[in-house]
Design a protein around this motif. Structure first.
Motif, mmCIF file in Angstrom:
data_model
loop_
_atom_site.group_PDB
_atom_site.id
_atom_site.type_symbol
_atom_site.label_atom_id
_atom_site.label_comp_id
_atom_site.label_asym_id
_atom_site.label_seq_id
_atom_site.Cartn_x
_atom_site.Cartn_y
_atom_site.Cartn_z
ATOM 1 N N GLY A 114 -2.602 36.611 37.706
ATOM 2 C CA GLY A 114 -3.301 38.228 37.710
ATOM 3 C C GLY A 114 -2.197 38.913 38.029
ATOM 4 N N LEU A 115 -0.514 38.505 38.268
ATOM 5 C CA LEU A 115 0.093 39.389 39.187
ATOM 6 C C LEU A 115 0.903 40.401 38.267
ATOM 7 C CD1 LEU A 115 1.767 39.676 40.841
ATOM 8 C CD2 LEU A 115 3.118 38.293 41.417
ATOM 9 N N VAL A 172 3.420 31.253 46.349
ATOM 10 C CA VAL A 172 3.466 32.736 46.511
ATOM 11 C C VAL A 172 3.082 33.229 45.392
ATOM 12 C CG1 VAL A 172 5.960 33.870 47.146
ATOM 13 C CG2 VAL A 172 5.482 31.380 47.640
ATOM 14 N N MET A 173 3.354 33.410 44.215
ATOM 15 C CA MET A 173 2.851 34.923 43.288
ATOM 16 C C MET A 173 1.328 34.724 43.983
ATOM 17 S SD MET A 173 4.205 34.340 39.798
ATOM 18 C CE MET A 173 6.101 34.118 39.185
ATOM 19 N N MET A 174 0.430 33.206 44.347
ATOM 20 C CA MET A 174 -0.490 33.614 44.541
ATOM 21 C C MET A 174 -1.333 34.386 45.695
ATOM 22 S SD MET A 174 -2.173 29.987 42.779
ATOM 23 C CE MET A 174 -4.070 30.623 43.867
ATOM 24 N N GLN A 175 0.015 34.340 47.008
ATOM 25 C CA GLN A 175 -0.129 34.758 48.157
ATOM 26 C C GLN A 175 -0.014 36.272 47.233
ATOM 27 O OE1 GLN A 175 0.848 33.124 50.896
ATOM 28 N NE2 GLN A 175 0.264 30.975 50.399
ATOM 29 N N VAL A 176 0.991 36.545 46.844
ATOM 30 C CA VAL A 176 1.045 38.130 46.437
ATOM 31 C C VAL A 176 0.270 39.426 46.299
ATOM 32 C CG1 VAL A 176 2.976 39.547 46.032
ATOM 33 C CG2 VAL A 176 3.706 37.804 46.834
ATOM 34 N N ALA A 177 0.179 38.272 45.039
ATOM 35 C CA ALA A 177 -0.877 38.581 43.917
ATOM 36 C C ALA A 177 -2.529 39.950 44.593
ATOM 37 C CB ALA A 177 -1.833 37.318 43.144
#
Length: 399
Positions: A298-299, A261-266
């Motif tokens: 990278g977030l 999920v973090m990767m998609q937001v980032a």
């Protein structure tokens, strides 16, 4: 095996013990037994062991473990110390030497026959049979009167398929994986707290207070679903925000899902993560874990927690509500927002004005400052009542 005191020999012994002793053997020695549900597949990837109300999951073919109710995990050395924190490394090595060559018996835990032996129902089946809380129902009153959540927040969560009403006035908060598949639910009520058994288990509860029109550029992670809704009620910067809950302790699979999920937001411009955890030792652990995950993808990551020791966001919301009902808004509990992800650059703390969170997040492209917030917004109501979900939208974690 010869035991000497040279550093090389000690390192060699540690590696040998780590590979030679199965975590299941350590658990069985400590009185744990294999859970009945796990006996169907003794070659399952994860095996659950129980001792009274305690549970430990063994994974990685016996080389690893984790506690589904806490934050403990690691190798066989950490397991011995987790079970008995008084033991130092020397004591652990001595205990493990006696277990070399043993295989787990996989003896099943004995249980009294009764309700606990009935087949567990699929949580997805239970979820699909339930409806969202309606005005005046037991779960609605629990959330709005006891927990102090605004009516429109509860209504939108229900409209998005994130909230259902369970039996005895409980509220059910659905967990889904990053692909939108239902995995289980957090269950909360006046006299009950738990997570559904069976199914895949914890992943993420997700909720959009803005109706889901804008892309997700801001991810808020809390420990409990009620805290996610409470934070949304206090938050003036809802646009593009996905409010989530991990449901407490996380399995390695849950952590991997959150990282996706973090990767998609980032991937979105000006993306950021807000770690809205409780003000306690467990919150400190979660903050460090989530910051490291965000750093890997990278977030930008910042933490905000209530000032009061042990407080969570629902306590902050209820305090605010009680003050407003009394006719005067109390001085807002101080909060701290500190960047726990950064390049390592040092900077002096800044004082943030009452629009604390938005201004703090303006630092999202500056990966070094530490920021302290001095107050909460003046009102617990968002700027403008958010619209419901757009027509045809479906619940899920897919971004």
């Amino acid at each position: 095996m010869a035991y000497t005191s040279s550093p090389e020999a000690q390192k060699r012994e540690l590696d040998e013990l780590r590979n030679a002793v199965n975590c299941a053997v350590v658990l069985e020695k400590a009185g744990f037994r294999l859970d009945r549900q796990a006996t169907a597949q003794r070659s399952a990837r994860n095996l659950k062991f129980r001792r009274d109300s305690e549970a430990i999951i063994v994974n990685h073919d016996g080389k690893g473990w984790w506690d589904p109710k806490g934050d403990g995990k690691g190798d066989v050395f950490k397991l011995v110390q987790y079970l008995d924190p008084s033991k130092n490394l020397g004591h652990v090595r001595q205990e493990l030497r006696a277990l070399i060559g043993r295989s787990p018996t996989l003896e099943v835990v004995e249980r009294t026959k009764g309700a606990g032996d009935r087949p567990r129902r699929d949580p997805a089946e239970l979820w699909n049979r339930r409806t969202a809380p309606g005005q005046g129902t037991a779960a609605w009153r629990y959330l709005t009167e006891i927990r102090g959540l605004p009516d429109h927040i509860v209504a939108i969560a229900g409209q998005q398929g994130a909230l259902k009403e369970g039996p005895h006035g409980t509220a059910w908060f659905g967990h889904r994986d990053v692909d939108g598949q239902f995995t289980g639910m957090e269950m909360r009520g006046p006299d009950y707290k738990g997570f559904s058994t069976g199914g895949v288990g914890k992943r993420l509860f997700g909720f959009r207070a803005d109706g889901g029109e804008a892309p997700v550029t801001r991810l808020v992670v809390t420990e409990a679903a009620i805290d996610a809704l409470s934070f949304a009620a206090l938050d003036r910067f809802q646009k593009g925000t996905l409010y989530t809950s991990t449901g407490g302790g996380m399995s390695p699979e849950s952590e991997a899902n959150l990282k996706r999920v973090m990767m998609q937001v980032a991937a979105q411009p000006e993306a950021r993560l807000v770690v809205a955890v409780d003000n306690d030792l467990q919150g400190d652990r979660y903050a460090g874990k989530f910051a490291a995950m965000a750093r890997d993808v990278g977030l930008w990551s910042g933490r905000i927690s209530p000032k009061g020791p042990g407080e969570d966001w629902n306590a902050v919301l209820r305090t605010r509500r009680e003050g407003m009902q009394a006719g005067s808004v109390p001085v807002a509990p101080l909060c701290r927002l500190s960047e726990v992800l950064g390049s390592g650059a040092k900077a002096q703390p800044e004082t943030v004005s009452p629009s604390w969170l938005g201004q703090a997040e303006a630092h999202g492209t500056q990966r070094g400052p530490r920021i302290s917030a001095s107050s909460l917004p003046a009102s617990s109501e968002p700027v403008g009542k958010p619209a419901g979900p757009r027509s045809g939208s479906s619940p899920g974690m897919s971004l």
